[in-house]
Structure formats: C-alpha cells, structure tokens
Design a protein around this motif. Structure first.
Motif, PDB file in Angstrom:
ATOM      1  N   ALA A 150       0.418  -0.945   0.163  1.00 38.99           N
ATOM      2  CA  ALA A 150      -0.076  -0.039  -0.010  1.00 38.99           C
ATOM      3  C   ALA A 150       0.660   1.330   0.114  1.00 38.99           C
ATOM      4  O   ALA A 150       0.535   2.166  -0.590  1.00 38.99           O
ATOM      5  N   SER A 162      -4.862   2.974  -2.558  1.00 36.35           N
ATOM      6  CA  SER A 162      -3.774   1.543  -2.725  1.00 36.35           C
ATOM      7  C   SER A 162      -3.961   0.179  -2.017  1.00 36.35           C
ATOM      8  O   SER A 162      -3.423  -0.439  -1.742  1.00 36.35           O
ATOM      9  N   ARG A 163      -5.187   0.668  -0.449  1.00 43.96           N
ATOM     10  CA  ARG A 163      -5.259  -0.510   0.569  1.00 43.96           C
ATOM     11  C   ARG A 163      -5.860  -0.997  -0.467  1.00 43.96           C
ATOM     12  O   ARG A 163      -5.663  -2.405   0.120  1.00 43.96           O
TER      13      ARG A 163
END
Length: 330
Positions: A150, A162-163
């Motif tokens: 991430a 991203s996560r």
C-alpha cells in the motif's frame, strides 16, 4: 550537422523526447559527455552529431547495446558503451566531463517488449527489472506485506485506492504474469472512461519504481553528475512524471542556492556555495510540433543546470521531496 539539428528518422531507430530543445539548451556541444540512460541511443547520437568529441553511454539493461551494435560500431572510439547504473556515472567516466544527460523512467522500447513485464496491456512474466539481476516485481508483490505494498502504491504511484488494491493483491497472490496482476487491480477501480488511462497505470508505475529503486538511483545520479562535471559543464535531465520532476527541481534549486528560505521564524539554512546556475527557472516542455509527432512527449520536462567551480557536496535528501519509502532507503 548544426548544433541544434537532430538525426533524421531514417538515420535513427528512435528519436528521444525533447532532443531538439535539449541540444539547443546545451549548445555548443563539445568535449566528453555521459549519456547515463543510453536506451535506444538517441541522445548519444544527437550529442555526437552536434559536436561531442566522445559520448560514454551507460545503461543497466544489457540488451540495449546489442540493438545498437551496428550503428555504434561506426562511431569507433567516439562512443563507449558501459553496462552499469547512472548512480555510478562519475566512477564509470573516470574523470571530468563536459556534460551529462539523464532520460528518466522506462523507455517505450522496454514497454513494447512483453517479456520484460512492464506492460499491463501485454501478457508477460511479472519482471519489470531494467537490469537482468535482483528481485522481480513478482518477488515484491508475492512477499511484501499489505502495508508495504500500500505504501509503495500510494507514495510511488499516487494511487488513492492503494489500501484496497494492496488488500486484493495479498488475497490473490501468488502472481506470475502481468495480466493476472492487472486484472486484480482493475477490479478494484471504476471502469476507465474514454480517454482516461488504464486503471493499472499508477500501480504498475509504482511497482516498477520500487523494483528498480528509481528514486534512490536518481538522487545518487544527480550527485554523481555534480561530482564529475567540469566547471561550465552541463547537466540536462528529462523527466516524465511529477514525482521525478519534483526531485530534479528541488535538487537544482538546492544546489544553485535558489530555493526559498521559508518562514522568517524557521531556522536559517546553512549557506553553501552554489554548485549550479540554472539555465531557466522553469522546466522546458515540448512544442506543438513535437506533440503532434510524438504524443508520449506531453508529460516530458527538461531541466538544465550549468556547473560552477564550487566543491561538490551531497544534497539534503530530506528536502528533495522524496517519497517516504525512497527516503527510508537512502
């Protein structure tokens, strides 16, 4: 050939982005130059045709030299090709030089080779290495923690999801092929509208940067150029995205003494003799003719600094705007 003339298309397999304005900016071209990112050899050819006595071409991808073998041989001793990284260009050059050119990022030539694993649109092994050694992109996505992935996607690719993507990558691994990974990333994001980039663009960029330590190499390469350039020597850097250009811009500001001093309440910065003067305060971009001929040039920016006789020093890495993972690795 005139100093600002570029090789004709039938003379070269590839004319690099911003070659014409680069040759104009560094004219007159003479003496010894380092092309730290040799690639298809377009900058090296342009420099030789513009008047360089010799060009030392460096690339960590050994395949590029085989592609250049025929035309490079015709240049004889005027062109020296060295497999290596531009972070060590001062050691490779072995002595003072009159100019350094760096063309950052991945080349279109590498993107077009599915077997290199850079493309999210062509199936190939999940590699992404510019050299032929070291951990691959598959090694990274299959072994890094969700938090590490991430961070890489967010800081190197400016990927806001991203996560979510990192979570999907960890759940879906192991990965061995580019299209496998691209499909997982694509499912995490809205469908791209006409004219928008592919949903995996930012993530693939981020993983490639991490695999090749591109930001760490960039900082070390800029410092190596400062060490090897003669007084009056020129450093020309072409970048293709905002993260690269931010580092180059701040390096030149810092090493030319043109960075702002910040708030009057902030601690005063130590004053150092400027190592560069700036050719222009603003980056040079492509003109309309180049954009019409090469749409890839739309994001390209050129910055040029001229070396003074001040002693070379290390840059203040914390002030260069490096993404967090890169700063931790330096």
């Amino acid at each position: 050939m005139a100093a600002t003339e570029i090789p004709k298309p039938d003379q070269a397999p590839h004319i690099p982005v911003l070659l014409r304005p680069l040759l104009k900016a560094v004219a007159p071209v003479f003496g010894i130059w380092v092309d730290g990112t040799f690639g298809a050899g377009g900058y090296a050819r342009g420099l030789l045709e513009a008047g360089a006595e010799k060009v030392i071409g460096i690339d960590r991808d050994p395949t590029v030299f085989e592609m250049a073998r025929d035309w490079a041989a015709a240049r004889g001793d005027r062109l020296e090709l060295v497999e290596g990284t531009f972070s060590e260009l001062d050691a490779i050059a072995g002595g003072p030089v009159d100019g350094v050119v760096l063309d950052l990022g991945v080349s279109s030539m590498q993107l077009d080779q599915a077997e290199r694993g850079f493309s999210f649109q062509k199936d190939g092994p999940l590699d992404m290495r510019m050299a032929d050694s070291g951990p691959t992109a598959a090694d990274l996505v299959n072994t890094a923690t969700e938090a590490e992935i991430a961070d890489i996607l967010y800081h190197y690719g400016e990927e806001r999801a991203s996560r979510r993507i990192a979570r999907a990558i960890v759940a879906g691994r192991p990965f061995a092929r580019t299209l496998e990974l691209a499909a997982v990333i694509e499912r995490c994001l809205p469908r791209a509208k006409p004219g928008q980039s592919h949903p995996a663009t930012r993530s693939f960029q981020a993983i490639r940067i991490a695999v090749n330590d591109e930001f760490g190499q960039l900082v070390k390469g800029l410092e190596a150029a400062e060490r090897v350039l003669k007084p009056g020597g020129k450093l020309a850097v072409v970048s293709f995205h905002s993260l690269e250009d931010r580092i180059v811009k701040r390096f030149f500001q810092q090493r030319s003494g043109s960075e702002g001093q910040g708030s009057r309440h902030a601690p005063a910065r130590a004053t150092r003799a400027p190592a560069f003067t700036l050719l222009t305060r603003r980056a040079i971009g492509p003109d309309d003719d180049e954009l019409a001929a090469n749409p890839r040039a739309r994001s390209a920016l050129l910055r040029v600094g001229i070396r003074t006789d001040a002693p070379a020093e290390s840059a203040d890495r914390a002030a260069l705007g490096l993404p967090k993972p890169a700063l931790m690795g330096l």
